[in-house]
Design a protein around this motif. Structure first.
Motif, PDB file in Angstrom:
ATOM      1  N   UNK A 252       1.877 141.876  49.539  1.00  0.00           N
ATOM      2  CA  UNK A 252       3.134 140.990  49.880  1.00  0.00           C
ATOM      3  C   UNK A 252       3.865 141.080  47.779  1.00  0.00           C
ATOM      4  N   UNK A 253       2.987 140.960  47.485  1.00  0.00           N
ATOM      5  CA  UNK A 253       3.970 140.758  46.616  1.00  0.00           C
ATOM      6  C   UNK A 253       4.161 142.500  45.642  1.00  0.00           C
ATOM      7  N   UNK A 295       9.410 141.056  59.298  1.00  0.00           N
ATOM      8  CA  UNK A 295       8.259 140.677  60.055  1.00  0.00           C
ATOM      9  C   UNK A 295       7.531 140.155  58.738  1.00  0.00           C
ATOM     10  N   UNK A 296       7.356 140.421  57.764  1.00  0.00           N
ATOM     11  CA  UNK A 296       6.174 139.401  57.067  1.00  0.00           C
ATOM     12  C   UNK A 296       6.769 137.806  56.806  1.00  0.00           C
ATOM     13  N   UNK A 297       8.282 137.419  56.165  1.00  0.00           N
ATOM     14  CA  UNK A 297       8.191 136.556  56.135  1.00  0.00           C
ATOM     15  C   UNK A 297       9.036 135.024  57.118  1.00  0.00           C
ATOM     16  N   UNK A 336      -2.343 114.878  54.688  1.00  0.00           N
ATOM     17  CA  UNK A 336      -2.966 116.335  54.607  1.00  0.00           C
ATOM     18  C   UNK A 336      -1.458 117.127  55.027  1.00  0.00           C
ATOM     19  N   UNK A 337      -0.717 116.824  56.566  1.00  0.00           N
ATOM     20  CA  UNK A 337      -0.326 117.870  56.892  1.00  0.00           C
ATOM     21  C   UNK A 337       1.076 118.110  56.298  1.00  0.00           C
ATOM     22  N   UNK A 338       1.892 116.989  54.799  1.00  0.00           N
ATOM     23  CA  UNK A 338       2.575 116.739  54.890  1.00  0.00           C
ATOM     24  C   UNK A 338       2.281 117.572  53.743  1.00  0.00           C
ATOM     25  N   UNK A 339       1.593 118.645  53.475  1.00  0.00           N
ATOM     26  CA  UNK A 339       1.127 119.699  52.200  1.00  0.00           C
ATOM     27  C   UNK A 339       1.122 121.070  53.320  1.00  0.00           C
ATOM     28  N   UNK A 340       2.530 121.777  53.945  1.00  0.00           N
ATOM     29  CA  UNK A 340       2.563 122.665  54.348  1.00  0.00           C
ATOM     30  C   UNK A 340       1.288 124.150  54.928  1.00  0.00           C
ATOM     31  N   UNK A 341       0.893 124.211  55.508  1.00  0.00           N
ATOM     32  CA  UNK A 341      -0.099 126.437  54.823  1.00  0.00           C
ATOM     33  C   UNK A 341       0.858 126.999  55.142  1.00  0.00           C
ATOM     34  N   UNK A 342       0.624 127.019  54.073  1.00  0.00           N
ATOM     35  CA  UNK A 342       1.585 128.422  53.420  1.00  0.00           C
ATOM     36  C   UNK A 342       0.751 129.576  52.803  1.00  0.00           C
ATOM     37  N   UNK A 343       1.572 130.829  53.385  1.00  0.00           N
ATOM     38  CA  UNK A 343       1.501 132.428  52.999  1.00  0.00           C
ATOM     39  C   UNK A 343       1.726 132.730  51.901  1.00  0.00           C
ATOM     40  N   UNK A 344       1.423 133.067  50.730  1.00  0.00           N
ATOM     41  CA  UNK A 344       2.114 133.080  49.454  1.00  0.00           C
ATOM     42  C   UNK A 344       2.219 134.423  48.832  1.00  0.00           C
ATOM     43  N   UNK A 345       3.128 134.562  47.939  1.00  0.00           N
ATOM     44  CA  UNK A 345       3.478 135.593  47.861  1.00  0.00           C
ATOM     45  C   UNK A 345       2.705 135.562  46.327  1.00  0.00           C
ATOM     46  N   UNK A 346       1.381 137.155  45.613  1.00  0.00           N
ATOM     47  CA  UNK A 346       0.513 136.991  44.844  1.00  0.00           C
ATOM     48  C   UNK A 346      -0.677 135.668  44.845  1.00  0.00           C
ATOM     49  N   UNK A 347       0.140 134.837  45.602  1.00  0.00           N
ATOM     50  CA  UNK A 347      -0.632 132.703  45.446  1.00  0.00           C
ATOM     51  C   UNK A 347       0.249 132.284  45.096  1.00  0.00           C
ATOM     52  N   UNK A 355      12.460 132.533  50.443  1.00  0.00           N
ATOM     53  CA  UNK A 355      11.963 132.968  49.681  1.00  0.00           C
ATOM     54  C   UNK A 355      13.052 134.902  50.013  1.00  0.00           C
ATOM     55  N   UNK A 356      12.891 135.031  51.171  1.00  0.00           N
ATOM     56  CA  UNK A 356      13.370 136.387  51.868  1.00  0.00           C
ATOM     57  C   UNK A 356      14.856 136.731  51.372  1.00  0.00           C
ATOM     58  N   UNK A 357      15.833 135.099  51.513  1.00  0.00           N
ATOM     59  CA  UNK A 357      17.143 135.075  51.362  1.00  0.00           C
ATOM     60  C   UNK A 357      17.391 135.638  49.763  1.00  0.00           C
ATOM     61  N   UNK A 358      16.489 134.826  49.010  1.00  0.00           N
ATOM     62  CA  UNK A 358      16.536 134.670  47.537  1.00  0.00           C
ATOM     63  C   UNK A 358      16.174 136.373  47.539  1.00  0.00           C
ATOM     64  N   UNK A 359      15.292 136.727  47.730  1.00  0.00           N
ATOM     65  CA  UNK A 359      15.025 138.410  47.759  1.00  0.00           C
ATOM     66  C   UNK A 359      16.436 139.271  47.822  1.00  0.00           C
TER      67      UNK A 359
END
Length: 375
Positions: A252-253, A295-297, A336-347, A355-359
């Motif tokens: 993704x990075x 699709x990714x974001x 714990x739920x206040x920390x969202x489960x996230x998939x990251x770009x390059x960790x 983030x997609x909009x910023x890109x």
């Protein structure tokens, strides 16, 4: 359940199994698929090195070179980490079997499964259509041209019969290249959809929690046992997304960096083009970049937002009737739920629509700057 029989991931797994990217590799499949595509990409880099004079040719060749380099990296990463992918898929198939037995969550599972299969199949058809556009475009422009610009040292690729042979080979290699690129995006999307199913199942469990004293016939400690199962399942979901993130984050990075630049270059080429056929093709290139990135974001953003709703599922439940020690444990889950489960770009950065909009904003800013300098 075999991984290729799991409905939500079966379409993409079958494509990878056909080309021998999973399980035991077959050299014959590599010789007709992955290896020739890699050789084609080397020839593309050679062409890119020698085409610095023409801006239009440079951008088009750069786009295809980056695209093919990306799909080769995807496939190489898949083959090198074959065991890791297979273990991940086996976990998905096992959990799918368990969720299928839950009558309350089955409708959600079936809905996301239909959506995942439709997405995977439509991506393959979209890839086939755009690939057909790639290989037929040279037929509608004046002069001789190849679908993908290549240079073979010591050989004139535009001279007969080399031109015809190379053209046919490129048309053929477009098919395995499509199968190397598209299923990875669909795999990511379907696995995030399965994460949404698991989050929905957890919310359902938390919403069903009832005090022992309000349910006749319930043994003392039943609520505590159910709460422990919810905690374990929450950890399982976190681990699932972590494993998925480890399979896609670095790629993704790469796409974030490479396709952001290519989007800027293609917009610039579209603005200076005066040929209708070329404008249509550039539009299809831009559409392919945006559809794959979106699709990714979008799916990663859905996982993040739904994970934040786990705390709401607890708050909307019957927690005021629980004993104090149960309420304290619920507070831990909410925290714990206040920390969202996230998939990251390059960790590093969470993959969100923001983030997609910023890109897109950065790509457009560089496009306007390039356009101004050009004028």
């Amino acid at each position: 359940m075999l991984i290729e029989e799991c409905p939500i991931i079966g379409v993409n797994v079958k494509v990878w199994l056909f080309w021998s990217y999973l399980r035991r590799p077959r050299l014959s499949r590599f010789l007709v698929g992955c290896i020739p595509v890699a050789i084609l990409n080397v020839a593309q880099f050679l062409k890119l090195y020698s085409s610095w004079g023409d801006m239009s040719e440079l951008i088009i060749n750069g786009y295809f070179t980056v695209l093919y380099f990306n799909l080769i990296l995807r496939t190489s990463f898949l083959v090198i980490n074959r065991q890791k992918f297979e273990t991940f898929f086996e976990g998905v198939a096992a959990e799918y079997t368990l969720l299928e037995k839950n009558d309350e969550i089955r409708p959600v599972l079936e809905r996301y499964t239909r959506r995942g299969r439709m997405l995977s199949i439509s991506n393959l058809w979209l890839g086939a259509f755009i690939s057909a556009c790639f290989v037929t475009y040279p037929l509608f422009v004046p002069g001789r041209g190849l679908p993908y610009g290549v240079t073979i040292p010591g050989i004139d690729v535009l001279a007969t019969p080399t031109y015809e042979v190379v053209f046919i080979l490129q048309v053929y290699l477009t098919f395995p290249a499509c199968c190397m690129y598209i299923p990875f995006t669909s795999f990511y999307a379907t696995c995030t959809l399965f994460a949404l199913v698991q989050i929905a199942a957890l919310k359902q469990r938390l919403g069903r929690l009832q005090p022992d004293r309000t349910a006749p016939g319930r043994a003392p400690g039943t609520l505590f046992a159910e709460l422990k199962e919810c905690l374990k399942y929450h950890k399982q979901i976190i681990q699932y997304v972590h494993d998925l993130n480890s399979l896609v984050t670095h790629l993704c990075l790469l796409e974030f960096l490479s396709f952001g630049m290519m989007l800027c270059a293609l917009l610039f080429l579209l603005s200076i083009s005066n040929q209708l056929a070329q404008m249509i093709m550039i539009g299809s290139y831009i559409f392919m970049i945006l559809s794959q990135m979106f699709a990714f974001y979008w799916h990663a953003n859905e996982v993040l937002e739904q994970s934040l709703g786990i705390g709401d599922a607890i708050y909307n439940g019957a927690w005021p009737d629980f004993d104090e020690h149960i309420r304290k444990k619920l507070i831990l889950i909410i925290a714990r739920a206040q920390r969202p489960i996230a998939i990251k770009v390059g960790n590093v950065y969470p993959m969100t629509l923001e983030m997609f909009q910023k890109l897109l904003n950065v790509s457009y800013s560089y496009f306007t700057l390039l356009r101004r300098v050009y004028n």
